[in-house]
Design a protein around this motif. Structure first.
Motif, mmCIF file in Angstrom:
data_model
loop_
_atom_site.group_PDB
_atom_site.id
_atom_site.type_symbol
_atom_site.label_atom_id
_atom_site.label_comp_id
_atom_site.label_asym_id
_atom_site.label_seq_id
_atom_site.Cartn_x
_atom_site.Cartn_y
_atom_site.Cartn_z
ATOM 1 N N ARG A 1 -20.840 -76.295 11.402
ATOM 2 C CA ARG A 1 -20.434 -75.858 12.748
ATOM 3 C C ARG A 1 -20.568 -74.352 12.902
ATOM 4 O O ARG A 1 -21.049 -73.852 13.910
ATOM 5 C CB ARG A 1 -18.967 -76.227 13.008
ATOM 6 N N PHE A 2 -20.109 -73.659 11.883
ATOM 7 C CA PHE A 2 -20.149 -72.203 11.895
ATOM 8 C C PHE A 2 -21.600 -71.714 11.987
ATOM 9 O O PHE A 2 -21.940 -70.861 12.807
ATOM 10 C CB PHE A 2 -19.474 -71.678 10.614
ATOM 11 N N CYS A 3 -22.471 -72.283 11.162
ATOM 12 C CA CYS A 3 -23.882 -71.892 11.151
ATOM 13 C C CYS A 3 -24.554 -72.257 12.469
ATOM 14 O O CYS A 3 -25.370 -71.501 12.984
ATOM 15 C CB CYS A 3 -24.622 -72.570 10.007
ATOM 16 N N SER B 1 -29.697 -73.592 6.591
ATOM 17 C CA SER B 1 -31.048 -74.112 6.825
ATOM 18 C C SER B 1 -30.991 -75.443 7.588
ATOM 19 O O SER B 1 -31.881 -75.746 8.378
ATOM 20 C CB SER B 1 -31.832 -74.249 5.517
ATOM 21 N N LEU B 2 -29.937 -76.210 7.368
ATOM 22 C CA LEU B 2 -29.780 -77.449 8.144
ATOM 23 C C LEU B 2 -29.600 -77.118 9.626
ATOM 24 O O LEU B 2 -30.222 -77.725 10.493
ATOM 25 C CB LEU B 2 -28.558 -78.236 7.655
ATOM 26 N N ALA B 3 -28.748 -76.119 9.888
ATOM 27 C CA ALA B 3 -28.499 -75.716 11.273
ATOM 28 C C ALA B 3 -29.787 -75.201 11.914
ATOM 29 O O ALA B 3 -30.090 -75.515 13.067
ATOM 30 C CB ALA B 3 -27.409 -74.652 11.318
ATOM 31 N N GLU B 4 -30.557 -74.457 11.165
ATOM 32 C CA GLU B 4 -31.832 -73.950 11.689
ATOM 33 C C GLU B 4 -32.779 -75.103 12.002
ATOM 34 O O GLU B 4 -33.499 -75.079 12.998
ATOM 35 C CB GLU B 4 -32.475 -72.987 10.683
ATOM 36 N N ARG C 1 -21.967 -77.800 22.415
ATOM 37 C CA ARG C 1 -20.955 -78.420 21.588
ATOM 38 C C ARG C 1 -21.657 -79.252 20.509
ATOM 39 O O ARG C 1 -22.653 -79.916 20.793
ATOM 40 C CB ARG C 1 -20.102 -79.348 22.443
ATOM 41 N N LEU C 2 -21.133 -79.189 19.309
ATOM 42 C CA LEU C 2 -21.683 -79.998 18.229
ATOM 43 C C LEU C 2 -20.711 -81.133 17.943
ATOM 44 O O LEU C 2 -19.572 -80.908 17.543
ATOM 45 C CB LEU C 2 -21.875 -79.127 16.978
ATOM 46 N N ALA D 1 -24.218 -87.262 2.338
ATOM 47 C CA ALA D 1 -25.279 -86.266 2.550
ATOM 48 C C ALA D 1 -24.923 -84.914 1.928
ATOM 49 O O ALA D 1 -25.784 -84.047 1.780
ATOM 50 C CB ALA D 1 -25.555 -86.101 4.047
ATOM 51 N N GLY D 2 -23.656 -84.753 1.567
ATOM 52 C CA GLY D 2 -23.247 -83.505 0.934
ATOM 53 C C GLY D 2 -23.246 -82.326 1.889
ATOM 54 O O GLY D 2 -23.519 -81.196 1.498
ATOM 55 N N VAL D 3 -22.914 -82.600 3.144
ATOM 56 C CA VAL D 3 -22.895 -81.535 4.147
ATOM 57 C C VAL D 3 -21.442 -81.139 4.443
ATOM 58 O O VAL D 3 -20.609 -81.992 4.717
ATOM 59 C CB VAL D 3 -23.562 -82.001 5.468
ATOM 60 N N GLU D 4 -21.169 -79.858 4.352
ATOM 61 C CA GLU D 4 -19.861 -79.325 4.731
ATOM 62 C C GLU D 4 -19.861 -79.163 6.238
ATOM 63 O O GLU D 4 -20.498 -78.251 6.773
ATOM 64 C CB GLU D 4 -19.646 -77.951 4.091
ATOM 65 N N THR D 5 -19.144 -80.043 6.946
ATOM 66 C CA THR D 5 -19.263 -80.024 8.403
ATOM 67 C C THR D 5 -18.696 -78.733 9.005
ATOM 68 O O THR D 5 -19.222 -78.252 9.995
ATOM 69 C CB THR D 5 -18.581 -81.260 9.040
ATOM 70 N N GLU D 6 -17.647 -78.191 8.426
ATOM 71 C CA GLU D 6 -17.085 -76.947 8.973
ATOM 72 C C GLU D 6 -18.087 -75.801 8.840
ATOM 73 O O GLU D 6 -18.276 -75.011 9.753
ATOM 74 C CB GLU D 6 -15.753 -76.597 8.298
ATOM 75 N N ALA D 7 -18.733 -75.729 7.687
ATOM 76 C CA ALA D 7 -19.747 -74.698 7.462
ATOM 77 C C ALA D 7 -20.917 -74.903 8.418
ATOM 78 O O ALA D 7 -21.472 -73.948 8.961
ATOM 79 C CB ALA D 7 -20.237 -74.738 6.018
#
Ligand SMILES: [Zn+2]
Length: 113
Positions: A45-47, A5-8, A61-62, A37-43
Motif C-alpha cells: 500500500r505504501f509503495c 517493484s510489485l507496485a511499479e 484506492r487500493l 505470495a509472500g506480499v506484505e500488504t501494508e508495504a
C-alpha cells in the motif's frame, strides 16, 4: 523490499490499460493477492501510494482481496487450505503437499473515469 517493484508493475499495467482504453483517471484498483505470495500488504500500500504519484492512478484506492492458500495433500488425496508455504496438511499433518493456489497476485478490476 520487493513490494516496490510489485507496485511499479501494477502501475505499469494500469497505465497501459488507461492508454489502450482511453480513461483519464483510475479511482480504485482491486488486487487479488494469494496468501502464499509472500506480499506484505501494508508495504505494498505504501509503495503503491508512492509510485502512483503523477500517474492516472494518483490517489486511487487500493482494495486488496486475499485469496486462500491451497495445496494438494498426497496422503489425503484431497485439496486442503493452508495459511503459509510449507505448512503441513491441516487434516493429517503430512508435509507431502503440492501448492495449487494462492501464490499469485493479479489486478482483478479497475474502477475508472
Ligand atoms: Zn493430508
Amino acid at each position: 523490499m520487493h513490494e516496490m517493484s510489485l507496485a511499479e508493475g501494477i502501475v505499469q499495467l494500469v497505465e497501459d490499460a488507461a492508454r489502450d482504453e482511453g480513461y483519464r483517471k483510475v479511482r480504485t484498483v482491486w488486487l487479488e493477492i494469494g496468501k502464499l505470495a509472500g506480499v506484505e500488504t501494508e508495504a505494498l500500500r505504501f509503495c503503491f501510494d508512492a509510485v502512483t504519484r503523477d500517474t492516472v492512478a494518483e490517489g486511487a484506492r487500493l482494495e486488496i482481496i486475499d485469496l486462500p492458500g491451497q495445496a494438494w495433500c498426497m496422503q489425503c488425496a484431497d485439496q486442503v487450505e493452508i495459511a503459509e508455504l510449507y505448512d503441513p496438511c491441516p487434516v493429517c499433518g503430512s508435509f507431502q503437499m503440492q501448492v495449487t493456489g494462492g501464490s499469485e497476485m493479479r489486478v482483478k478490476e479497475l474502477e475508472v473515469e
